[in-house]
Scaffold this motif. Structure first.
Motif, PDB file in Angstrom:
ATOM      1  N   GLU A 292     -15.565 -17.918 -11.858  1.00  0.00           N
ATOM      2  CA  GLU A 292     -14.350 -18.678 -12.084  1.00  0.00           C
ATOM      3  C   GLU A 292     -13.114 -17.830 -11.771  1.00  0.00           C
ATOM      4  OE1 GLU A 292     -14.433 -19.999 -16.107  1.00  0.00           O
ATOM      5  OE2 GLU A 292     -15.849 -21.618 -15.724  1.00  0.00           O
TER       6      GLU A 292
ATOM      7  N   GLU B 155     -13.058 -23.466 -10.183  1.00  0.00           N
ATOM      8  CA  GLU B 155     -14.496 -23.286 -10.338  1.00  0.00           C
ATOM      9  C   GLU B 155     -15.209 -23.509  -9.005  1.00  0.00           C
ATOM     10  OE1 GLU B 155     -15.588 -26.031 -13.384  1.00  0.00           O
ATOM     11  OE2 GLU B 155     -14.895 -24.730 -15.005  1.00  0.00           O
ATOM     12  N   GLY B 156     -16.248 -22.715  -8.778  1.00  0.00           N
ATOM     13  CA  GLY B 156     -17.010 -22.894  -7.536  1.00  0.00           C
ATOM     14  C   GLY B 156     -17.858 -21.693  -7.184  1.00  0.00           C
ATOM     15  N   HIS B 157     -17.304 -20.487  -7.343  1.00  0.00           N
ATOM     16  CA  HIS B 157     -18.073 -19.289  -7.036  1.00  0.00           C
ATOM     17  C   HIS B 157     -19.261 -19.172  -7.991  1.00  0.00           C
ATOM     18  CE1 HIS B 157     -15.774 -17.468  -3.857  1.00  0.00           C
ATOM     19  NE2 HIS B 157     -14.652 -17.533  -4.539  1.00  0.00           N
ATOM     20  N   GLU B 158     -20.385 -18.710  -7.446  1.00  0.00           N
ATOM     21  CA  GLU B 158     -21.618 -18.617  -8.224  1.00  0.00           C
ATOM     22  C   GLU B 158     -22.005 -17.182  -8.542  1.00  0.00           C
ATOM     23  OE1 GLU B 158     -24.477 -20.756  -5.953  1.00  0.00           O
ATOM     24  OE2 GLU B 158     -23.478 -22.694  -6.217  1.00  0.00           O
TER      25      GLU B 158
ATOM     26  N   TRP C 178      -8.026 -21.885  -1.791  1.00  0.00           N
ATOM     27  CA  TRP C 178      -7.648 -22.839  -2.824  1.00  0.00           C
ATOM     28  C   TRP C 178      -6.210 -23.286  -2.601  1.00  0.00           C
ATOM     29  CZ3 TRP C 178     -11.804 -23.720  -6.050  1.00  0.00           C
ATOM     30  CH2 TRP C 178     -12.787 -22.723  -6.103  1.00  0.00           C
TER      31      TRP C 178
ATOM     32  N   THR D 227      -8.158 -23.515 -13.930  1.00  0.00           N
ATOM     33  CA  THR D 227      -9.347 -22.727 -13.617  1.00  0.00           C
ATOM     34  C   THR D 227      -9.982 -23.273 -12.348  1.00  0.00           C
ATOM     35  OG1 THR D 227      -9.779 -22.175 -15.933  1.00  0.00           O
ATOM     36  CG2 THR D 227     -11.615 -21.987 -14.395  1.00  0.00           C
TER      37      THR D 227
ATOM     38  N   HIS E 212      -9.029 -17.800 -12.746  1.00  0.00           N
ATOM     39  CA  HIS E 212      -8.037 -18.388 -13.662  1.00  0.00           C
ATOM     40  C   HIS E 212      -6.620 -18.166 -13.147  1.00  0.00           C
ATOM     41  CE1 HIS E 212     -11.194 -19.113 -16.548  1.00  0.00           C
ATOM     42  NE2 HIS E 212     -11.502 -17.832 -16.603  1.00  0.00           N
TER      43      HIS E 212
END
Length: 217
Positions: free
Chosen positions: A1, A28-31, A58, A26, A3
């Protein structure tokens, strides 16, 4: 994540300059671990790289992912962006540097030649030069106008970071677990810098014409 924070001074405790923080959003997407963050202020774009092998763009205005770049076979460790040339570089553990455009969801080019995992990539300010370094200590200098490798030299073993000084001094400062070394961008050794601490990172101040370093005591 990833922020997006807003830092506000706490008016109830102005004497101690305590601050309150608030997460505005936040992404979100990266693993896996996020390894690098860059901004493109002129486009209101945030760039992130991760060990999940992806680079993501982003849109800060829309607060959502604009592009997801998938061109590396292993984790991505560093990013660099040039406002002049308008392209993004990502350095990977897979030994390659990928070239991306912030305007298109596709790979533009790959800089190949390193034989070990990369640890960083930088544009040299005020020049068409790109500098890359790998974990074995090999430094390569590339021409951003045609992506040709114009210089290769061995710096020192087990390096953990590097930075450049720009077109005026033409120095590359390289750090390993024991000490730091300055090199001419043409590849010649300039000097060895020794201190009591183990230096792990550095940055060049163009106004003071000096390097700042940080490390472990």
């Amino acid at each position: 994540e990833v922020h997006w924070w807003n830092i506000l001074q706490d008016v109830n405790d102005s004497s101690t300059k305590m601050c309150r923080s608030k997460v505005l959003h936040t992404f979100e997407g990266h693993e896996d671990v996020v390894t690098s963050i860059q901004m493109i202020p002129s486009m209101d774009i945030l760039l992130t790289a991760s060990l999940d092998t992806t680079v993501r763009l982003w849109d800060l205005a829309k607060k959502k992912e604009k592009f997801r770049f998938c061109g590396h076979r292993a984790g991505v460790v560093d990013l660099a962006y040039s406002e002049h040339y308008r392209f993004l570089l990502s350095a990977g553990i897979d030994h390659d540097v990928c070239v991306w455009s912030p305007f298109a969801d596709r790979l533009v080019f790959k800089l190949k030649g390193h034989g070990s995992p990369l640890l960083g990539v930088e544009f040299v300010p005020g020049t068409p030069q790109i500098v890359t370094a790998d974990t074995e200590g090999w430094i390569k200098i590339w021409d951003a106008r045609n992506f040709a490798c114009v210089q290769t030299f061995l710096s020192t073993s087990k390096i953990c970071g590097f930075t450049t000084s720009g077109k005026e001094n033409k120095r590359i400062l390289v750090s390993n677990v024991w000490s730091m070394y300055a090199f001419d961008q043409e590849g010649g050794p300039y000097c060895k810098i020794e201190g009591e601490d183990k230096e792990t990172m550095s940055v060049f101040n163009p106004k003071l014409l000096s390097f700042l370093t940080g490390g472990v005591e």
